[in-house]
Design a protein around this motif. Sequence first.
Motif, short mmCIF file in Angstrom:
data_model
loop_
_atom_site.label_atom_id
_atom_site.label_comp_id
_atom_site.label_asym_id
_atom_site.label_seq_id
_atom_site.Cartn_x
_atom_site.Cartn_y
_atom_site.Cartn_z
N HIS A 107 -37.02 -71.50 27.61
CA HIS A 107 -36.51 -70.43 28.47
C HIS A 107 -37.50 -70.13 29.59
O HIS A 107 -37.12 -70.05 30.76
CB HIS A 107 -36.26 -69.17 27.64
CG HIS A 107 -35.81 -68.00 28.46
ND1 HIS A 107 -34.53 -67.86 28.93
CD2 HIS A 107 -36.50 -66.91 28.92
CE1 HIS A 107 -34.44 -66.74 29.64
NE2 HIS A 107 -35.63 -66.14 29.63
N SER A 108 -38.77 -69.99 29.26
CA SER A 108 -39.79 -69.70 30.27
C SER A 108 -39.93 -70.85 31.26
O SER A 108 -40.07 -70.64 32.47
CB SER A 108 -41.14 -69.41 29.60
OG SER A 108 -41.09 -68.23 28.85
N ILE A 109 -39.91 -72.07 30.75
CA ILE A 109 -40.03 -73.25 31.62
C ILE A 109 -38.92 -73.26 32.66
O ILE A 109 -39.16 -73.44 33.85
CB ILE A 109 -40.00 -74.54 30.78
CG1 ILE A 109 -41.23 -74.61 29.86
CG2 ILE A 109 -39.95 -75.76 31.67
CD1 ILE A 109 -41.19 -75.74 28.86
N ARG A 110 -37.70 -73.10 32.21
CA ARG A 110 -36.55 -73.14 33.11
C ARG A 110 -36.56 -71.98 34.10
O ARG A 110 -36.28 -72.15 35.30
CB ARG A 110 -35.25 -73.11 32.30
CG ARG A 110 -34.98 -74.39 31.54
CD ARG A 110 -33.94 -74.22 30.46
NE ARG A 110 -32.74 -73.55 30.92
CZ ARG A 110 -31.50 -73.91 30.61
NH1 ARG A 110 -31.31 -74.95 29.85
NH2 ARG A 110 -30.47 -73.24 31.04
N GLU A 111 -36.91 -70.78 33.60
CA GLU A 111 -36.86 -69.60 34.45
C GLU A 111 -37.93 -69.63 35.55
O GLU A 111 -37.64 -69.35 36.72
CB GLU A 111 -37.05 -68.33 33.60
CG GLU A 111 -35.89 -68.04 32.66
CD GLU A 111 -34.62 -67.70 33.41
OE1 GLU A 111 -34.38 -66.52 33.73
OE2 GLU A 111 -33.84 -68.64 33.69
N ILE A 112 -39.16 -69.99 35.20
CA ILE A 112 -40.24 -70.02 36.19
C ILE A 112 -39.99 -71.11 37.22
O ILE A 112 -40.21 -70.92 38.43
CB ILE A 112 -41.59 -70.22 35.49
CG1 ILE A 112 -41.91 -69.01 34.61
CG2 ILE A 112 -42.71 -70.44 36.50
CD1 ILE A 112 -43.16 -69.17 33.76
N SER A 113 -39.49 -72.27 36.77
CA SER A 113 -39.16 -73.34 37.71
C SER A 113 -38.06 -72.92 38.67
O SER A 113 -38.13 -73.17 39.88
CB SER A 113 -38.73 -74.60 36.95
OG SER A 113 -39.77 -75.06 36.11
N ALA A 114 -37.02 -72.27 38.15
CA ALA A 114 -35.91 -71.82 38.99
C ALA A 114 -36.37 -70.80 40.02
O ALA A 114 -35.95 -70.82 41.18
CB ALA A 114 -34.79 -71.24 38.13
N LEU A 115 -37.26 -69.88 39.62
CA LEU A 115 -37.80 -68.89 40.55
C LEU A 115 -38.52 -69.57 41.70
O LEU A 115 -38.40 -69.16 42.86
CB LEU A 115 -38.74 -67.94 39.81
CG LEU A 115 -38.08 -66.84 38.98
CD1 LEU A 115 -39.09 -66.15 38.08
CD2 LEU A 115 -37.40 -65.81 39.90
N GLY A 116 -39.28 -70.62 41.40
CA GLY A 116 -39.99 -71.33 42.44
C GLY A 116 -39.07 -72.00 43.45
O GLY A 116 -39.43 -72.20 44.61
N LEU A 117 -37.85 -72.33 43.00
CA LEU A 117 -36.88 -72.99 43.90
C LEU A 117 -36.02 -72.01 44.68
O LEU A 117 -35.44 -72.39 45.70
CB LEU A 117 -35.96 -73.90 43.07
CG LEU A 117 -36.62 -75.09 42.38
CD1 LEU A 117 -35.62 -75.77 41.44
CD2 LEU A 117 -37.14 -76.09 43.40
N MET A 118 -35.92 -70.76 44.25
CA MET A 118 -34.92 -69.86 44.83
C MET A 118 -35.46 -68.75 45.71
O MET A 118 -34.71 -68.14 46.47
CB MET A 118 -34.07 -69.24 43.71
CG MET A 118 -34.86 -68.40 42.73
SD MET A 118 -33.85 -67.71 41.39
CE MET A 118 -33.15 -66.29 42.21
#
Length: 497
Positions: free
Chosen positions: A444-455
């Motif tokens: 969950h943390s991996i996906r969320e932090i990566s998505a924040l970096g893209l958005m």
Amino acid sequence: MLAQIKQEIAQIESLYKRWLVGGNTVSITTHCVPQSWQLNCKELSQAELRRHALIWASQQRSWMLSHSAPQQLVEKSALPRLTLPVIAQPHRTRFVSCLNLLEKQGVSISFLLNLLTERGVSVHPADWLPNKAEELPSEYFPWLFWSANYTQDQGSTRLTGLTSTNWTEFLPTHRLVILRKMRSEDPAQALALIQQCISNETAQQRLKIINILAINLSENDKSYLESLLNERSQKVALLAKHLLSRIGPNHALKDSKEQIQQAAELADWYEVKTVGLLRKSKVIQPKSLKSKKQQSLRSEWLEHISLTALAQALDIDLQTLITGWQFNKNRQFDNQAFISNAAQSLPNEMIYGLLNSLLECLPECFELIFYILPRLSKELRIKVMMTLLSHKKSEFHFYNCLNFIERPCTHIEWQQLKNTQAWLVLLADIREQLKDNSYLESQHSIREISALGLMVDEHCAQQILNSLLELGVMTTDPLLDVLKLNIQLSQTTTDQI
């Protein structure tokens, strides 16, 4: 013979690796050297064999480097330059790390490429090149042509623009990207080009191309869409019918007798009720069914039946059917069928009313909103996205936001983001992990932090990074690389190749 040559070259490379790590202490036997050397190796001592093997391997490599390629090989043209400068050298390693991280999560590379494009840079070709016909940003079209083995002369003519003359010279995915952009900027030109060139395409490609007409759809498209109603592909004909319905109720086709009859049978499984004391309104509720077969038929018919015919069978208008549909009373399968049908055929103004109904039924209708996303403008998507992020029970996370936006959004501010339910859930997950570990490993943390970096933009990314470090996340944790890349791309100069 070719297989033997490849095997012997691999053996020589293996010897070089052993020499690099083992020096003169490495033991070599006749089984370690290529078969073509065997006659010269039988009477040699171990020391002589090591020395001869090194000499022969060096001569072999020297010969291969000094000879030109056989004449029958075709030399590939030089990799074309992109219009954007290349990412700065210090950030290439971080880009590769981000690429690997996102690939493991199944995130499309387009999001990472769009982040770079937003910052005015492109990928270094040594770090990534397209290896198939993907729908990538148009800035990378020259590399797509190059990877598809087009010559330099062919590539230069293609990049001047898509026309009826060079239509067949473009890859199908390239045409779709160009047509979408053309349809946004000049709908009439895109329509004329589609009319001229679509006839020789496969049914699957025709379906994708006709779907592009949904962009800036207007009455000017009516004549062509009506001509497609007799198309040899039933899917294309059905799409044309749906697009005609989107233009407006006055342009919708008359329902067939079969549709009207089916709608009447479906209407028997629903009832219209009037609710409210002061402000009365009508709602459509499902009746209890007698068998699973009836339930299966109801779900099936809801997906493809004319909603106009269903409204008439219920003795209400289409607007009342849309606003009065009770999502919390219907099975999830029925809701999905209904919303899928509506997303394909309703005019824009009714789509907005349907969206309001879905937002009022959160969190139960959270997943249904994804069905109507293609019908919403970019501005409305962002507004809906922020509403879902802030909803305490919708279970909407930052990873889901990638369905709403394609590149970093300047509309998302830190003060707004840090109060969202998604951020609070992420913080709780990180705190729980840091109790026992100094690094993060929750998916969950991996996906969320990566998505924040893209958005988010670079300013918001910096605030997010600061907050995560204050929590105790290690600054060297590779999960922060997408955020760091977002920040650093706006702070440094670019390289040229």
